[in-house]
Motif scaffolding. Structure first.
Motif, PDB file in Angstrom:
ATOM      1  N   TYR A 320      31.427  41.873  51.068  1.00  0.00           N
ATOM      2  CA  TYR A 320      32.516  40.910  51.237  1.00  0.00           C
ATOM      3  C   TYR A 320      32.463  39.845  50.140  1.00  0.00           C
ATOM      4  CZ  TYR A 320      35.661  37.561  53.483  1.00  0.00           C
ATOM      5  OH  TYR A 320      36.702  36.697  53.743  1.00  0.00           O
ATOM      6  N   MET A 321      31.279  39.312  49.895  1.00  0.00           N
ATOM      7  CA  MET A 321      31.130  38.268  48.878  1.00  0.00           C
ATOM      8  C   MET A 321      31.436  38.803  47.488  1.00  0.00           C
ATOM      9  SD  MET A 321      27.802  36.426  50.600  1.00  0.00           S
ATOM     10  CE  MET A 321      27.411  35.199  49.392  1.00  0.00           C
ATOM     11  N   ASP A 322      31.047  40.045  47.212  1.00  0.00           N
ATOM     12  CA  ASP A 322      31.366  40.670  45.912  1.00  0.00           C
ATOM     13  C   ASP A 322      32.879  40.797  45.739  1.00  0.00           C
ATOM     14  OD1 ASP A 322      28.734  40.893  45.213  1.00  0.00           O
ATOM     15  OD2 ASP A 322      28.551  43.037  45.711  1.00  0.00           O
ATOM     16  N   LEU A 323      33.574  41.208  46.818  1.00  0.00           N
ATOM     17  CA  LEU A 323      35.034  41.325  46.772  1.00  0.00           C
ATOM     18  C   LEU A 323      35.662  39.968  46.452  1.00  0.00           C
ATOM     19  CD1 LEU A 323      37.805  42.690  47.279  1.00  0.00           C
ATOM     20  CD2 LEU A 323      37.459  42.251  49.730  1.00  0.00           C
ATOM     21  N   VAL A 324      35.222  38.928  47.151  1.00  0.00           N
ATOM     22  CA  VAL A 324      35.785  37.589  46.924  1.00  0.00           C
ATOM     23  C   VAL A 324      35.483  37.106  45.507  1.00  0.00           C
ATOM     24  CG1 VAL A 324      35.634  35.165  47.611  1.00  0.00           C
ATOM     25  CG2 VAL A 324      35.816  36.951  49.353  1.00  0.00           C
ATOM     26  N   ASP A 325      34.290  37.380  45.006  1.00  0.00           N
ATOM     27  CA  ASP A 325      33.956  36.989  43.627  1.00  0.00           C
ATOM     28  C   ASP A 325      34.913  37.656  42.628  1.00  0.00           C
ATOM     29  OD1 ASP A 325      31.891  35.446  44.576  1.00  0.00           O
ATOM     30  OD2 ASP A 325      30.296  36.881  44.075  1.00  0.00           O
ATOM     31  N   ARG A 326      35.250  38.918  42.893  1.00  0.00           N
ATOM     32  CA  ARG A 326      36.199  39.618  42.000  1.00  0.00           C
ATOM     33  C   ARG A 326      37.597  39.006  42.118  1.00  0.00           C
ATOM     34  NH1 ARG A 326      34.014  44.137  44.382  1.00  0.00           N
ATOM     35  NH2 ARG A 326      36.006  44.951  45.149  1.00  0.00           N
ATOM     36  N   ILE A 327      37.983  38.657  43.330  1.00  0.00           N
ATOM     37  CA  ILE A 327      39.305  38.041  43.524  1.00  0.00           C
ATOM     38  C   ILE A 327      39.391  36.732  42.741  1.00  0.00           C
ATOM     39  CG2 ILE A 327      40.848  36.937  45.206  1.00  0.00           C
ATOM     40  CD1 ILE A 327      39.802  38.974  47.300  1.00  0.00           C
ATOM     41  N   TYR A 328      38.366  35.883  42.856  1.00  0.00           N
ATOM     42  CA  TYR A 328      38.367  34.601  42.138  1.00  0.00           C
ATOM     43  C   TYR A 328      38.379  34.809  40.616  1.00  0.00           C
ATOM     44  CZ  TYR A 328      37.641  31.456  46.147  1.00  0.00           C
ATOM     45  OH  TYR A 328      37.793  30.712  47.300  1.00  0.00           O
ATOM     46  N   LYS A 329      37.714  35.862  40.168  1.00  0.00           N
ATOM     47  CA  LYS A 329      37.658  36.140  38.722  1.00  0.00           C
ATOM     48  C   LYS A 329      39.041  36.557  38.205  1.00  0.00           C
ATOM     49  CE  LYS A 329      35.051  38.749  35.271  1.00  0.00           C
ATOM     50  NZ  LYS A 329      34.045  39.793  35.031  1.00  0.00           N
ATOM     51  N   ILE A 330      39.748  37.399  38.981  1.00  0.00           N
ATOM     52  CA  ILE A 330      41.054  37.916  38.552  1.00  0.00           C
ATOM     53  C   ILE A 330      42.161  36.884  38.805  1.00  0.00           C
ATOM     54  CG2 ILE A 330      42.769  39.757  38.944  1.00  0.00           C
ATOM     55  CD1 ILE A 330      40.322  41.547  39.796  1.00  0.00           C
ATOM     56  N   ILE A 331      42.061  36.137  39.921  1.00  0.00           N
ATOM     57  CA  ILE A 331      43.080  35.129  40.266  1.00  0.00           C
ATOM     58  C   ILE A 331      42.356  33.817  40.585  1.00  0.00           C
ATOM     59  CG2 ILE A 331      45.135  34.633  41.660  1.00  0.00           C
ATOM     60  CD1 ILE A 331      45.090  37.559  42.604  1.00  0.00           C
ATOM     61  N   PRO A 332      41.992  33.025  39.554  1.00  0.00           N
ATOM     62  CA  PRO A 332      41.200  31.804  39.799  1.00  0.00           C
ATOM     63  C   PRO A 332      41.888  30.803  40.724  1.00  0.00           C
ATOM     64  CG  PRO A 332      41.265  32.353  37.453  1.00  0.00           C
ATOM     65  CD  PRO A 332      42.236  33.260  38.121  1.00  0.00           C
ATOM     66  N   GLU A 333      43.224  30.817  40.755  1.00  0.00           N
ATOM     67  CA  GLU A 333      43.961  29.826  41.548  1.00  0.00           C
ATOM     68  C   GLU A 333      44.192  30.268  42.997  1.00  0.00           C
ATOM     69  OE1 GLU A 333      47.298  32.261  39.509  1.00  0.00           O
ATOM     70  OE2 GLU A 333      45.128  31.877  39.299  1.00  0.00           O
ATOM     71  N   ILE A 334      43.582  31.366  43.414  1.00  0.00           N
ATOM     72  CA  ILE A 334      43.821  31.939  44.747  1.00  0.00           C
ATOM     73  C   ILE A 334      43.370  30.997  45.868  1.00  0.00           C
ATOM     74  CG2 ILE A 334      41.583  33.074  45.083  1.00  0.00           C
ATOM     75  CD1 ILE A 334      44.881  34.880  45.757  1.00  0.00           C
ATOM     76  N   SER A 335      44.042  31.087  47.009  1.00  0.00           N
ATOM     77  CA  SER A 335      43.560  30.475  48.255  1.00  0.00           C
ATOM     78  C   SER A 335      43.217  31.600  49.222  1.00  0.00           C
ATOM     79  CB  SER A 335      44.630  29.593  48.886  1.00  0.00           C
ATOM     80  OG  SER A 335      44.709  28.355  48.235  1.00  0.00           O
ATOM     81  N   LEU A 336      42.161  31.391  49.982  1.00  0.00           N
ATOM     82  CA  LEU A 336      41.726  32.388  50.956  1.00  0.00           C
ATOM     83  C   LEU A 336      41.632  31.743  52.334  1.00  0.00           C
ATOM     84  CD1 LEU A 336      38.780  34.001  48.954  1.00  0.00           C
ATOM     85  CD2 LEU A 336      41.062  34.952  49.251  1.00  0.00           C
ATOM     86  N   SER A 337      41.905  32.524  53.370  1.00  0.00           N
ATOM     87  CA  SER A 337      41.676  32.057  54.737  1.00  0.00           C
ATOM     88  C   SER A 337      40.899  33.116  55.505  1.00  0.00           C
ATOM     89  CB  SER A 337      42.994  31.712  55.435  1.00  0.00           C
ATOM     90  OG  SER A 337      43.818  32.850  55.547  1.00  0.00           O
TER      91      SER A 337
END
Length: 481
Positions: A320-337
């Motif tokens: 899960y943490m690896d997935l989120v790290d990739r999301i932040y890398k590709i879309i730095p401005e993302i919000s997550l809930s």
């Protein structure tokens, strides 16, 4: 628990444009997640063709329907209270019919209909097209029940009537059912196996909404990331598809790309995502299109790999943490809930600390947090002892909520000083002189009305914030206008 329950919407009764020739009155109330509210629109559309107009006046209704949720015990208790109220009215108006729809229907069918005799009709989530026939059964004094789960039904051929909304945002269902047998969740048993809706019918519904002036669509499903259309049938049967079906199949990243490309002046969101099914292709499509909102609801449920295994979640803490790290890398401005359950059976203090440390790492903007409550019919209820004491659950939940509020404040502050794009949805609750809308990251933004109107895409310079709201001034229209 995968589904967001918006407390302020619970018990909303549906009111639609009145059709002149319709003489019967329908009162329909919805509880639970957005899928239930969306389903109520489908039911109202079916019944509009049967001569029913909606009403908010319970006393004048010929037919009263409640669309139910089995996610939490609180929801079930609320439904029972509502059924008591309906039956009190029915004692004055004996011709009034009462029906239960949705997720409680299958599980409590015999209790409601035969033992307690508090309803006339019980209809499961895949049987709404059968309601006209069931009403005939009721009229002829027979038990009216259909809770059969379908392998095919997606309601793709029904154009949902829209409740008297802001005319700006709408939900479009793309999948039904769920194949993820999480031990805490009753959805696979109440909504059946997962199947996807034909993409052309989705695009036609979006086209209709576009022509009617809607500006933002949320693609809706129990698990949108596993959307897969290969000509019809269950997701699990894709392995049996022909080579041609596999070659021409449409997955979620392709559907999302299709939507954003076809309607560049509409904004797109989606809910709910499942970590095990979210692939990098979806993240890259989000990054590619300005009109796909930079927000993902990504339920985790626990930060402990051991508890995730007990929940039958198909991912570990590290994955899960690896997935989120990739999301932040590709879309730095993302919000997550997140969705988070505390006090799941066998949860230790160490497991709880794992959840807190995961939250610190992820930095969620929003969260939906619950103490575990046993749901009848789930694997956890059948096989696991609810062994975490209630005071411990409450204390852990409070620690999770407190941490989320602190992180949310930090995350919201990042927008102060920035200019954000906002779709105006309604007048602000705090002042009649202010508009309220959301930015791409799903954070509420309020600003003075000036000459702008509902449905406008506006650029807002953010001057201040609370933990959940941005406060600013409009500086002009955005390129989406």
């Amino acid at each position: 628990m995968e589904k967001v329950i918006e407390e302020q919407k619970q018990g909303t009764s549906l009111v639609l444009d009145q059709q002149e020739n319709n003489t019967k009155k329908l009162f329909i109330e919805s509880y639970g997640c957005q899928m239930n509210f969306s389903d109520s629109e489908i039911v109202a559309s079916i019944l509009a063709n049967e001569g029913y107009n909606t009403t908010q006046n319970l006393e004048e209704a010929d037919l009263v329907l409640v669309n139910t949720c089995s996610i939490r015990d609180k929801a079930e208790q609320t439904i029972r209270k509502r059924l008591e109220k309906y039956n009190a009215v029915k004692s004055i108006n004996p011709s009034m019919k009462v029906g239960v729809l949705g997720c409680m229907a299958e599980r409590l069918k015999s209790k409601f209909l035969e033992e307690e005799k508090i309803v006339d009709m019980v209809v499961g989530p895949d049987a709404y097209k059968d309601i006209p026939n069931l009403l005939k059964d009721v009229g002829e004094g027979r038990d009216a029940i259909n809770v059969i789960l379908s392998k095919e039904e997606t309601y793709g051929d029904i154009a949902p009537v829209r409740l008297n909304s802001n005319g700006v945002t709408a939900f479009v269902s793309i999948t039904r059912g769920c194949d993820n047998m999480c031990t805490f969740c009753v959805v696979p048993f109440t909504r059946g196996r997962e199947r996807s809706r034909e993409p052309q019918s989705i695009m036609e519904e979006i086209k209709d909404l576009h022509e009617r002036g809607f500006k933002e669509i949320t693609l809706l499903g129990q698990n949108v990331d596993s959307y897969l259309w290969y000509g019809g049938g269950l997701k699990k049967d894709f392995v049996k598809a022909t080579e041609m079906q596999k070659a021409t199949a449409v997955d979620f990243s392709q559907l999302l790309d299709m939507c954003a490309t076809s309607y560049p002046k509409m904004r797109f969101r989606f809910s709910t995502s499942n970590p095990q099914d979210m692939h990098d292709e979806v993240i890259h499509v989000m990054a590619k299109h300005h009109n796909i909102c930079k927000y993902i609801h990504l339920p985790v449920q626990s930060g402990s790999t051991r508890i995730l295994h007990e929940m039958n979640r198909q991912h570990t803490r590290e994955e899960y943490m690896d997935l989120v790290d990739r999301i932040y890398k590709i879309i730095p401005e993302i919000s997550l809930s997140q969705d988070m359950i505390t006090g799941f059976p066998t949860e230790t203090e160490e497991d709880h600390q794992d959840t807190l440390s995961l939250m610190e790492h992820i930095k969620y903007d929003f969260g939906y947090m619950f103490a575990y409550s046993e749901r009848p019919g789930t694997m956890a209820a059948r096989k696991m002892e609810d062994d975490v004491p209630e005071p411990v659950k409450k204390r852990r939940l409070q620690e999770i909520v407190d941490l989320q509020q602190r992180i949310a404040m930090e995350r919201t502050k990042r927008f102060v000083g920035q200019t954000v794009e906002v779709l105006i949805e309604k007048t602000s609750k705090r002042s009649d002189e202010h508009w309220s809308g959301r930015n791409s990251q799903n954070t509420t933004v309020v600003f003075p009305k000036e000459n702008y109107k509902v449905g406008d895409f506006v650029l807002v310079k953010v001057n201040d914030c609370t933990s959940a709201t941005l406060i600013g001034d409009a500086v002009g229209y955005s390129e989406m206008q």
